[in-house]
Scaffold this motif. Structure first.
Motif, PDB file in Angstrom:
ATOM      1  N   UNK A 194       3.511 -15.494 -15.144  1.00 55.15           N
ATOM      2  CA  UNK A 194       4.174 -15.364 -15.586  1.00 55.15           C
ATOM      3  C   UNK A 194       4.180 -15.215 -17.413  1.00 55.15           C
ATOM      4  N   UNK A 195       3.202 -15.426 -17.914  1.00 56.73           N
ATOM      5  CA  UNK A 195       2.943 -15.297 -19.235  1.00 56.73           C
ATOM      6  C   UNK A 195       1.592 -14.779 -19.255  1.00 56.73           C
ATOM      7  N   UNK A 196       1.057 -14.080 -18.766  1.00 57.43           N
ATOM      8  CA  UNK A 196       0.046 -12.874 -18.579  1.00 57.43           C
ATOM      9  C   UNK A 196       0.349 -11.863 -19.317  1.00 57.43           C
ATOM     10  N   UNK A 197      -0.135 -11.030 -19.772  1.00 58.38           N
ATOM     11  CA  UNK A 197       0.055  -9.018 -20.321  1.00 58.38           C
ATOM     12  C   UNK A 197      -1.297  -8.602 -19.926  1.00 58.38           C
ATOM     13  N   UNK A 198      -1.176  -7.823 -18.944  1.00 63.19           N
ATOM     14  CA  UNK A 198      -2.433  -7.268 -19.023  1.00 63.19           C
ATOM     15  C   UNK A 198      -1.888  -5.755 -18.581  1.00 63.19           C
ATOM     16  N   UNK A 199      -1.351  -5.317 -19.501  1.00 61.46           N
ATOM     17  CA  UNK A 199      -0.754  -4.241 -19.764  1.00 61.46           C
ATOM     18  C   UNK A 199      -1.887  -2.909 -20.642  1.00 61.46           C
ATOM     19  N   UNK A 200      -2.888  -3.816 -21.437  1.00 62.30           N
ATOM     20  CA  UNK A 200      -4.481  -2.928 -21.663  1.00 62.30           C
ATOM     21  C   UNK A 200      -5.495  -2.847 -20.809  1.00 62.30           C
ATOM     22  N   UNK A 201      -5.104  -3.411 -19.292  1.00 64.24           N
ATOM     23  CA  UNK A 201      -6.024  -3.210 -18.588  1.00 64.24           C
ATOM     24  C   UNK A 201      -5.614  -2.050 -17.397  1.00 64.24           C
ATOM     25  N   UNK A 202      -4.840  -1.590 -18.027  1.00 63.10           N
ATOM     26  CA  UNK A 202      -4.225  -0.914 -16.541  1.00 63.10           C
ATOM     27  C   UNK A 202      -5.423   0.736 -17.076  1.00 63.10           C
ATOM     28  N   UNK A 203      -4.978   1.122 -18.283  1.00 63.96           N
ATOM     29  CA  UNK A 203      -5.323   2.706 -18.603  1.00 63.96           C
ATOM     30  C   UNK A 203      -7.046   2.502 -18.172  1.00 63.96           C
ATOM     31  N   UNK A 204      -7.678   1.288 -18.170  1.00 62.11           N
ATOM     32  CA  UNK A 204      -9.251   1.306 -17.678  1.00 62.11           C
ATOM     33  C   UNK A 204      -9.937   1.360 -16.220  1.00 62.11           C
ATOM     34  N   UNK A 205      -8.543   1.460 -15.151  1.00 61.40           N
ATOM     35  CA  UNK A 205      -8.700   2.179 -13.859  1.00 61.40           C
ATOM     36  C   UNK A 205      -9.471   3.439 -13.509  1.00 61.40           C
ATOM     37  N   UNK A 206     -10.174   3.037 -13.026  1.00 52.09           N
ATOM     38  CA  UNK A 206     -10.980   4.701 -12.215  1.00 52.09           C
ATOM     39  C   UNK A 206     -11.390   5.125 -11.076  1.00 52.09           C
ATOM     40  N   UNK A 207     -10.078   4.346 -10.544  1.00 47.50           N
ATOM     41  CA  UNK A 207     -10.438   4.408  -8.665  1.00 47.50           C
ATOM     42  C   UNK A 207      -8.649   4.898  -8.522  1.00 47.50           C
ATOM     43  N   UNK A 208      -9.419   5.576  -7.378  1.00 50.48           N
ATOM     44  CA  UNK A 208      -7.682   6.485  -6.637  1.00 50.48           C
ATOM     45  C   UNK A 208      -6.589   4.567  -6.159  1.00 50.48           C
ATOM     46  N   UNK A 209      -5.273   5.454  -6.647  1.00 56.50           N
ATOM     47  CA  UNK A 209      -4.352   4.168  -7.600  1.00 56.50           C
ATOM     48  C   UNK A 209      -3.206   4.554  -6.743  1.00 56.50           C
ATOM     49  N   UNK A 210      -2.632   3.685  -5.980  1.00 61.32           N
ATOM     50  CA  UNK A 210      -0.935   3.801  -5.269  1.00 61.32           C
ATOM     51  C   UNK A 210      -0.481   2.631  -5.721  1.00 61.32           C
ATOM     52  N   UNK A 211       0.656   2.756  -6.551  1.00 58.25           N
ATOM     53  CA  UNK A 211       1.897   2.194  -6.800  1.00 58.25           C
ATOM     54  C   UNK A 211       3.000   1.807  -6.110  1.00 58.25           C
ATOM     55  N   UNK A 212       3.333   0.942  -5.354  1.00 53.38           N
ATOM     56  CA  UNK A 212       4.672   1.134  -4.130  1.00 53.38           C
ATOM     57  C   UNK A 212       6.010  -0.164  -4.990  1.00 53.38           C
ATOM     58  N   UNK A 213       6.409   0.129  -5.097  1.00 53.22           N
ATOM     59  CA  UNK A 213       7.409  -0.540  -5.574  1.00 53.22           C
ATOM     60  C   UNK A 213       8.989  -0.338  -4.606  1.00 53.22           C
TER      61      UNK A 213
END
Length: 267
Positions: A194-213
């Protein structure tokens, strides 16, 4: 230490199929995937494991320093991949494991063919221009409550996380899962979650990605899924007609179909 025993690794599904690695969220274990493994196993090998400190993992392998950040959990994932010599893995991460998957993929992208982020949240705390779903005071109160009465917190929090009040058995299952966890480890993992912040890591992803919500999720509201999708180049967003933070339990057929379709595209 034997990595497979440490993380209680099990592999099922179709021989020769693509490898799908399922990673559970906070307070859970690999049993949370049981309603979708058969469907995924029709076309894929399915690797299940328990995060260190959860389920039937080797609790003695949990380390307060290593697992003080999600990077430590990502290292565990990569050690499983190395131990089994896995390549072209499709990693499916639920809740906090979505960000563990992001970190693992960014560290060793050559091992992964795809990434599925199921009800992800890179940051739970609201900031100007970003809605995480909670204020800092909300999170502090949540963690204080967890510290003072873990079992009571579990009984109150699990049904809210699960949603679906008309199906109380789902909340009861998650409550039981929380209560089986080692309280010391669970409290530490909650703080990391609950205290982590990994927003900056998202832009580094370079593999095909599916987001399911889920359409309704008290933990990761739709704005969060949209944010994650916007930050990852080329990702795709699927919103399930589902309620709650654990659609693999509340809407297993739709969840399995979304994942299976993504896996089929990678073949």
């Amino acid at each position: 230490m034997n990595v497979r025993e440490r993380s209680n690794v099990t592999v099922t599904g179709r021989e020769g199929g693509p490898m799908v690695m399922l990673a559970h969220g906070f307070g859970c274990d690999q049993n949370m995937w049981r309603h979708i493994t058969a469907t995924l196993g029709e076309q894929s090998r399915v690797l299940l494991f328990d995060h260190v400190g959860a389920g039937r993992s080797d609790v003695t392998a949990w380390d307060s320093d290593r697992h003080a950040t999600l990077d430590g959990y990502a290292r565990d994932v990569l050690e499983i991949c190395r131990d089994l010599d896995l390549r072209d893995v499709i990693f499916v991460g639920h809740s906090v494991s979505a960000m563990i998957g992001v970190l693992a993929v960014n560290e060793q992208p050559d091992r992964f063919a795809g990434l599925v982020l199921l009800t992800p949240s890179p940051c739970y705390i609201d900031e100007e221009g970003y809605r995480g779903g909670f204020t800092r005071d909300d999170i502090d109160e949540l963690l204080d409550s967890l510290d003072s009465n873990y079992l009571g917190w579990s009984a109150g929090m699990a049904p809210m996380i699960m949603g679906n009040p008309d199906r109380p058995e789902l909340g009861e299952e998650l409550t039981a899962s929380f209560c089986r966890a080692d309280p010391t480890i669970a409290k530490a993992f909650a703080r990391v979650t609950f205290l982590s912040d990994h927003r900056a890591d998202l832009a580094r992803v370079r593999v095909p990605t599916l987001v399911i919500q889920s359409a309704i999720d008290a933990i990761a509201p739709p704005e969060v899924g949209a944010y994650v999708n916007d930050q990852i180049t080329g990702s795709r967003l699927v919103t399930l007609d589902a309620t709650g933070h654990c659609p693999q339990l509340s809407a297993p057929q739709a969840t399995a179909q979304a994942i299976a379709a993504f896996v089929a595209e990678r073949r």
